[in-house]
Design an enzyme around this catalytic site. Structure first.
Site, short mmCIF file in Angstrom:
data_model
loop_
_atom_site.label_atom_id
_atom_site.label_comp_id
_atom_site.label_asym_id
_atom_site.label_seq_id
_atom_site.Cartn_x
_atom_site.Cartn_y
_atom_site.Cartn_z
N GLU A 10 0.81 -1.22 0.00
CA GLU A 10 0.00 0.00 0.00
C GLU A 10 0.84 1.28 0.00
O GLU A 10 0.43 2.30 -0.56
CB GLU A 10 -0.95 0.01 1.21
CG GLU A 10 -2.12 -0.94 1.11
CD GLU A 10 -1.79 -2.35 1.60
OE1 GLU A 10 -2.70 -3.18 1.68
OE2 GLU A 10 -0.61 -2.61 1.91
N HIS A 60 2.57 -8.47 1.73
CA HIS A 60 1.26 -7.97 1.31
C HIS A 60 0.33 -9.11 0.92
O HIS A 60 0.71 -9.99 0.14
CB HIS A 60 1.40 -7.00 0.14
CG HIS A 60 0.08 -6.59 -0.44
ND1 HIS A 60 -0.79 -5.76 0.24
CD2 HIS A 60 -0.52 -6.90 -1.62
CE1 HIS A 60 -1.87 -5.58 -0.50
NE2 HIS A 60 -1.74 -6.26 -1.62
N HIS A 104 1.97 1.54 5.51
CA HIS A 104 0.83 2.45 5.52
C HIS A 104 0.41 2.75 6.95
O HIS A 104 0.83 2.07 7.90
CB HIS A 104 -0.35 1.83 4.76
CG HIS A 104 -0.71 0.46 5.28
ND1 HIS A 104 -1.47 0.25 6.39
CD2 HIS A 104 -0.35 -0.78 4.82
CE1 HIS A 104 -1.59 -1.04 6.62
NE2 HIS A 104 -0.90 -1.70 5.67
N HIS A 115 -5.22 0.94 7.07
CA HIS A 115 -5.97 -0.16 7.66
C HIS A 115 -5.04 -0.89 8.63
O HIS A 115 -3.84 -0.58 8.70
CB HIS A 115 -6.48 -1.14 6.59
CG HIS A 115 -5.40 -1.88 5.89
ND1 HIS A 115 -4.64 -1.33 4.88
CD2 HIS A 115 -4.91 -3.15 6.06
CE1 HIS A 115 -3.76 -2.22 4.45
NE2 HIS A 115 -3.89 -3.34 5.16
N GLU A 133 -0.29 -2.21 12.10
CA GLU A 133 0.65 -3.23 11.64
C GLU A 133 2.09 -2.82 11.95
O GLU A 133 2.91 -3.63 12.39
CB GLU A 133 0.51 -3.43 10.13
CG GLU A 133 -0.80 -4.03 9.71
CD GLU A 133 -0.97 -4.04 8.20
OE1 GLU A 133 0.04 -4.13 7.48
OE2 GLU A 133 -2.12 -3.97 7.74
#
Length: 274
Positions: A10, A60, A104, A115, A133
């Site tokens: 991302e 990812h 991200h 997210h 994360e």
């Protein structure tokens, strides 16, 4: 020195929306190429500095995005599912540092495609402290005594990194205009900047301390709807807090908490809206 690189998608240069992230969408193959090229700039700079081993963990989605046939020939690649430590698979105490590329911002925050693991999650908590994360992965590195030397992504990801990790070197390759619109460097310019910043991060490595996780952390996951929380609560030794969508788990250590997170989020994805 051994270097560990976790690469998400991302936060990669030029990527604005989901059409670049999903293997079924038309921009995905373009994104894989940009992701691989961006990783190569980082790997090459690490080797040029003098690192003897560089391992790349594709981090990812299904974690099989990086084009191995176009990856730097001296890098090692961890690719595919299922990984017991997911985005941090393969890391241990023998590494001199770790770098997060293409990262991200956490859920609920401004930033490109922000997210936390899956869209079912509103917040992760470790002992009532909200992490995304990036924070969780930094704690995993800290468990092994490994500092996070560099974080690259959009401007909101790098802001989160600086708030989380004192003295970390950050690389902003794009700015978020909205969650799905960016003002971005070109891949060539981003690569030149990354190369420079990797060298700076390695020179600065003694100024960065590992983010040490708490002992016996209490993991809480706040889900977006009750069905997701119900599914997560099927995992043994979890509790669903009454009147909320928060499921908690008392972990023995941060690796235990991370694996619990992976199981609970996987269960939560079984929820549908029909």
């Amino acid at each position: 020195m051994k270097m560990y690189i976790s690469v998400d998608m991302e936060g990669i240069t030029g990527i604005p929306d989901y059409t670049f992230l999903d293997a079924s969408e038309h921009n995905y193959e373009r994104a894989r190429k940009i992701m691989t090229d961006e990783t190569n700039f980082v790997v090459d700079a690490a080797f040029q500095f003098g690192c003897q081993e560089v391992i790349v963990n594709d981090s990812h989605s299904k974690m099989n995005n990086i084009l191995i046939d176009e990856l730097h020939p001296d890098a090692l690649l961890i690719t595919g599912n299922v990984k017991p430590l997911s985005m941090m698979e393969g890391l241990d105490h023998t590494y001199g540092g770790a770098m997060f590329i293409g990262y991200h911002a956490r859920a609920g925050m401004p930033g490109v495609l922000s997210h936390s693991m899956i869209h079912a999650v509103r917040n992760f908590y470790i002992n009532d402290h909200i992490v995304g994360e990036m924070g969780f992965n930094a704690y995993i590195a800290g468990y092994f005594g490994v500092p996070i030397l560099l974080v690259a992504g959009d401007d909101q990801a790098t802001k989160e990194a600086r708030e989380l990790i004192p003295n970390v070197v950050t690389v902003t390759v794009k700015e978020a205009i909205s969650r799905s619109t960016v003002k971005s460097l070109t891949p060539k310019k981003a690569g030149e900047l990354l190369s420079k910043k990797v060298t700076e991060a390695l020179e600065n490595r003694h100024q960065v301390k590992p983010l040490v996780p708490p002992e016996r952390p209490l993991l809480k996951i706040e889900f977006n709807n009750y069905g997701q929380a119900e599914w997560a609560n099927l995992m043994p030794k979890t509790d669903l807090e009454k009147g909320t969508t928060i499921v908690s788990y008392q972990a023995d250590h941060i690796l235990d908490a991370y694996k619990a997170l992976l199981v609970m989020t996987e269960l939560a994805m079984h929820t549908n809206f029909s």
